[in-house]
Design an enzyme around this catalytic site. Structure first.
Site, mmCIF file in Angstrom:
data_model
loop_
_atom_site.group_PDB
_atom_site.id
_atom_site.type_symbol
_atom_site.label_atom_id
_atom_site.label_comp_id
_atom_site.label_asym_id
_atom_site.label_seq_id
_atom_site.Cartn_x
_atom_site.Cartn_y
_atom_site.Cartn_z
ATOM 1 N N HIS A 1 11.784 -4.892 46.632
ATOM 2 C CA HIS A 1 13.136 -5.117 46.743
ATOM 3 C C HIS A 1 13.891 -4.073 46.071
ATOM 4 O O HIS A 1 15.175 -4.025 46.299
ATOM 5 C CB HIS A 1 13.622 -6.664 46.334
ATOM 6 N N CYS A 2 13.435 -3.218 45.466
ATOM 7 C CA CYS A 2 14.155 -2.178 44.686
ATOM 8 C C CYS A 2 13.757 -0.884 45.151
ATOM 9 O O CYS A 2 14.686 -0.021 45.314
ATOM 10 C CB CYS A 2 13.770 -2.416 42.936
ATOM 11 N N ILE A 3 12.642 -0.437 44.772
ATOM 12 C CA ILE A 3 12.190 0.954 44.866
ATOM 13 C C ILE A 3 12.569 1.383 46.041
ATOM 14 O O ILE A 3 12.842 2.750 46.201
ATOM 15 C CB ILE A 3 10.649 1.544 44.481
#
Length: 442
Positions: free
Chosen positions: A278-280
């Site tokens: 969900h971030c990188i």
């Protein structure tokens, strides 16, 4: 803290946090919000969780968990200490602290999609009251808290820093990581005003061992982006190095292991079939979008994004070459993808490169199956459709496929068994260190 400048609302909030009579409201009970809710419950706070997913709420209220690495007994213990979940935003008035933990995806045009954050804020605002603190944990671009949330609070007649308190404190969860937990991961916090920062520090110090204050919400927002951009750029670098090493006939994993013996000046990053989670794959583009408003072009970040986004295509090219060397094409071949979660030993499939690999293979005419002990049935996803269930890794099953593609290196896989019975293995994770005639590194 500045006692002489504290409003009565701040003093009352700080006192309720200190004596643990405050009610903590967590909005969004996913991979970020649920661990935080359980952390506060473990410290003796009454915790109210709010989520729009009625099935998730029902699961939690019966003492079960919807996240594999969070055990049911932890939920049951929190329930015994007063944790409850609800779909009703009107109950936000019960909470002294409201912490927003909702997704911040990208739009189809790779621009920030704040619809979840703003929709959540708009649903909470009619039920907010003086004396509350509102904290945003969702990763976003610098300026979101001040440009989007603060005006909404002020439009309701609140004075930020006097009767309500606004902070940004980015989440730092790493699902499935046994070495770091919500309590032990230092927490960055920035406030809209000095009084807001005081309230934010008091809020998080009740549940987190170390809270790191910064000068503003914008600094806290950029801190989170820097953390994730640092990883994205370095993964992009090592993915490019993998392609170079492959062309030179060198095993990049051997090189990384050797370089990692240097006790200073080098941090190992590992290549893979692409970025997931969900971030990188998402967060760097929040800064890229915001930087354009300042007339800046984030060349380094965008180049890393291009490299990482292209990795699934490179892997499929390696797989095609490996099949071609054996007189086969992708079309008509039976391919078993090992691991469809985005990282090892979790069930989280957000932005998983494995799914991109499966779609590329399907588009080229392959018959695609998968095996993943953490994902027994391919779940419904907004953009991806596969009517599949996980294949059991028996010798006969393994041998029935033309190629086994190692996409996510779960610990539960029996790699020796796979090596023994597979006709061809394409390894994107460096699982097989020895040079084997039927193993292709990708």
């Amino acid at each position: 803290m500045r006692d002489e400048n504290q409003s009565d609302h701040l003093k009352q909030l700080l006192a309720r946090l200190q004596d643990r009579s405050a009610v903590i409201g967590i909005v969004g009970l996913g991979y970020v919000g649920l661990p935080l809710a359980l952390r506060y419950a473990a410290e003796g706070f009454r915790v109210l969780g709010i989520d729009i997913d009625a099935a998730k709420v029902a699961t939690l209220n019966r003492g079960a968990s919807h996240i594999a690495h969070i055990q049911a007994d932890t939920i049951q213990s929190a329930r015994a200490h007063g944790f409850s979940a609800s779909t009703e935003f009107a109950r936000a008035s019960e909470a002294d602290a409201l912490i927003i933990c909702v997704p911040t995806p990208l739009s189809p045009y790779r621009e920030p999609d704040l619809s979840y954050v703003l929709g959540t804020a708009d649903a909470l605002l009619p039920h907010m009251r003086a004396g509350q603190i509102l904290s945003l944990e969702s990763t976003t671009y610098p300026g979101t808290t001040e440009e989007e949330l603060r005006p909404r609070l002020e439009a309701r007649g609140f004075t930020v820093g006097q009767d309500v308190f606004l902070v940004f404190s980015p989440e730092r969860e790493d699902p499935g990581n046994p070495d770091f937990h919500t309590r032990t991961i230092p927490k960055v916090c920035g406030g809209s005003t000095g009084a807001c920062l005081d309230a934010g520090l008091a809020l998080y110090r009740q549940a987190i061992d170390t809270v790191v204050p910064v000068s503003s919400t914008r600094a806290a927002e950029l801190t989170k982006l820097l953390e994730n951009i640092h990883r994205a750029v370095n993964i992009g670098l090592v993915n490019e190095m993998k392609i170079i090493a492959d062309r030179m006939g060198i095993d990049i994993h051997e090189v990384i292991r050797a370089a990692a013996t240097k006790p200073f000046g080098f941090t190992p990053y590992y290549p893979g079939p692409g970025l997931g989670g969900h971030c990188i794959p998402i967060d760097p583009f929040y800064l890229t979008w915001k930087a354009r408003q300042y007339g800046l072009h984030t060349r380094f970040i965008e180049l890393a994004g291009e490299i990482n986004s292209d990795m699934p295509h490179w892997v499929i090219g390696k797989l095609a070459d490996a099949l071609n060397a054996r007189g086969r094409s992708i079309m008509g071949s039976r391919v078993l993808v090992l691991g469809i979660a985005y990282k090892k030993d979790v069930e989280d499939m957000r932005e998983s490169p494995s799914v991109a690999l499966m779609e590329l293979l399907r588009d080229k005419g392959a018959q695609v199956d998968y095996s993943d002990p953490h994902v027994p049935v391919f779940p419904p996803m907004r953009e991806h459709r596969f009517d599949l269930a996980s294949v059991d890794l028996t010798p006969n099953a393994i041998a029935s496929y033309d190629v086994v593609l190692v996409a996510t290196a779960h610990s539960a896989f029996d790699y020796a068994l796979i090596r023994q019975y597979a006709n061809l293995i394409v390894d994107t994770r460096g699982v097989y260190l020895d040079r084997l005639p039927h193993v292709v590194k990708a």
